[in-house]
Structures are given as C-alpha cells and as structure tokens.
Scaffold this motif. Structure first.
Motif, PDB file in Angstrom:
ATOM      1  N   ASP A 286       1.987  -0.839  -7.389  1.00  0.00           N
ATOM      2  CA  ASP A 286       1.290  -0.840  -6.100  1.00  0.00           C
ATOM      3  C   ASP A 286       2.273  -0.445  -5.003  1.00  0.00           C
ATOM      4  OD1 ASP A 286      -1.108  -1.520  -7.311  1.00  0.00           O
ATOM      5  OD2 ASP A 286      -0.733  -3.678  -7.108  1.00  0.00           O
ATOM      6  N   GLN A 287       2.458  -1.318  -4.030  1.00  0.00           N
ATOM      7  CA  GLN A 287       3.365  -1.003  -2.925  1.00  0.00           C
ATOM      8  C   GLN A 287       4.776  -1.558  -3.134  1.00  0.00           C
ATOM      9  OE1 GLN A 287       2.307   1.099  -0.475  1.00  0.00           O
ATOM     10  NE2 GLN A 287       0.474   1.171  -1.766  1.00  0.00           N
ATOM     11  N   SER A 288       4.984  -2.250  -4.239  1.00  0.00           N
ATOM     12  CA  SER A 288       6.298  -2.849  -4.489  1.00  0.00           C
ATOM     13  C   SER A 288       7.177  -1.888  -5.279  1.00  0.00           C
ATOM     14  CB  SER A 288       6.141  -4.160  -5.272  1.00  0.00           C
ATOM     15  OG  SER A 288       5.389  -5.085  -4.543  1.00  0.00           O
ATOM     16  N   LYS A 289       8.467  -1.830  -4.892  1.00  0.00           N
ATOM     17  CA  LYS A 289       9.405  -0.951  -5.573  1.00  0.00           C
ATOM     18  C   LYS A 289      10.737  -1.657  -5.761  1.00  0.00           C
ATOM     19  CE  LYS A 289       7.719   3.507  -3.812  1.00  0.00           C
ATOM     20  NZ  LYS A 289       8.120   4.771  -3.141  1.00  0.00           N
ATOM     21  N   VAL A 290      11.351  -1.386  -6.894  1.00  0.00           N
ATOM     22  CA  VAL A 290      12.730  -1.811  -7.124  1.00  0.00           C
ATOM     23  C   VAL A 290      13.554  -0.553  -7.351  1.00  0.00           C
ATOM     24  CG1 VAL A 290      14.309  -2.993  -8.687  1.00  0.00           C
ATOM     25  CG2 VAL A 290      12.134  -4.063  -8.079  1.00  0.00           C
TER      26      VAL A 290
END
Length: 214
Positions: free
Chosen positions: A134-138
C-alpha cells in the motif's frame, strides 16, 4: 545474479551487465575452470566443439545454472547430446543479439522487471530499492536489498544456500565470509518486522533461506 560468458559479442554483454555480475572467460579452458569454482545463474558461450561444451555442463548444477550455447555446428547429435546433459538452449548461427537477449529474458524473466509482486499485495521495487505494501515502504541498501530481491525472484525454488547468495551477489565471493549473509538477513528481518510486523524469510536448517509463501 551472475553470468559467465565466453566468445560473446561485447555489445550483447553491455546490454545485460547491469543485470548480471559478468565474468568473461579468456578461452574455453578458462570457461570450464570458472564453471567449476563459481556458481552461475547463466552461462552463455559460443563454441563448436562438443567436448568443450560437455566439460562445462559436467561442472554445473542445472537446477541453478541455465546454459545457452551458440554454435555453427548444425549437427542434430550435437544439439541433442548437449540438451540431454543439461543445456537449456542451443542457438544456431546466424543468430541476432536481439534474439539471444529475448532468450535470456525468457529464462530469467523476473530479473528484467522493475517491480516484482511477492504476496498479499507486497512487492519489491528494483529501481527504488524498496519493499512496499500500500503506502508503506521500507528502503534497503546495498547487499541487504540484493539478497531480498534474489530470494523473491527465486521464491518458487527450494531454499537458497549461503554459497549461492554469495556467488550471485558479490563480485569476489571467495573473499567474503558467509557470516555476512546472516548479518544481512537479520538486517532485512528487523527492518521489515518493524514496518510490517511480519517475518518474510524462513531459515531452513543446513539448506539456506527461503521467502515464506502465502
């Protein structure tokens, strides 16, 4: 990923050297030596001598290494014998660089993609060096990202050994301790656990690592 080439057009190698760590053999004996001491994802050679080709095929694990042989030898026996020994494709001259590149991409298709889906909406972005949902990134840097992307690209295979990871990712694997794999795996796990509260990598005792399936 790692590629061994022998007697291959420099223009073709230039097209893929950003995708594969590329070792260029000086002669067929050098190609045979390298195929024995290093693990390759792809061996690409141009050779007419069936005995030389057979020596290389004896050195490789066909479950890990795809071998493409380009040749002027039109003998059907040449083709059949090498295919039986583990070559994935025999390409008869004349053959264009465009066709060879398409053949390579058909073998390692995910290696040519910029975005690779994983599971449950997760995906890895090669250009950004990120793992997304979704909108989360690592964002992972250096070898940690390379290890995670390699495991995801090979998610349908059995566990990947430390030795294979070293040879696929490091320029000089003989100079690197396999402990560095554990350090990077822990780094990946910690970063992804912190952001997504999940563990995506399974350690398979005495065999290596595998991304956890759906």
């Amino acid at each position: 990923m790692r590629l061994l080439s022998y007697n291959i057009d420099e223009k073709l190698i230039a097209c893929i050297e950003d995708i594969y760590i590329t070792d260029i053999a000086e002669d067929v004996e050098d190609a045979t030596y390298h195929s024995e001491v290093r693990n390759y994802n792809l061996i690409l050679i141009k050779e007419n001598n069936i005995f030389a080709c057979k020596e290389i095929l004896k050195k490789i694990n066909s479950q890990v290494t795809a071998v493409i042989i380009i040749t002027d030898n039109n003998s059907k026996e040449f083709e059949l014998e090498l295919l039986k020994l583990g070559a994935i494709s025999i390409l008869k001259e004349p053959v264009s660089n465009e066709f060879i590149l398409a053949k390579i991409e058909s073998i390692h298709r995910e290696n040519f993609k910029n975005v690779i889906p994983f599971k449950n909406g997760y995906k890895i972005n090669i250009q950004e060096k990120s793992f997304n949902h979704d909108q989360s990134k690592v964002y992972l840097t250096g070898k940690s990202f390379a290890i995670l992307s390699y495991l995801i690209k090979n998610k349908h295979r059995p566990p990947i050994s430390k030795d294979e990871l070293l040879h696929a990712i490091w320029d000089e694997p003989e100079m690197v301790s396999d402990n560095v794999i554990e350090i990077n795996i822990n780094n990946i796990r910690n970063n992804l656990k912190k952001e997504f509260d999940e563990n995506f990598i399974e350690t398979v005792r005495h065999r290596g690592y595998k991304v956890i399936p759906n």
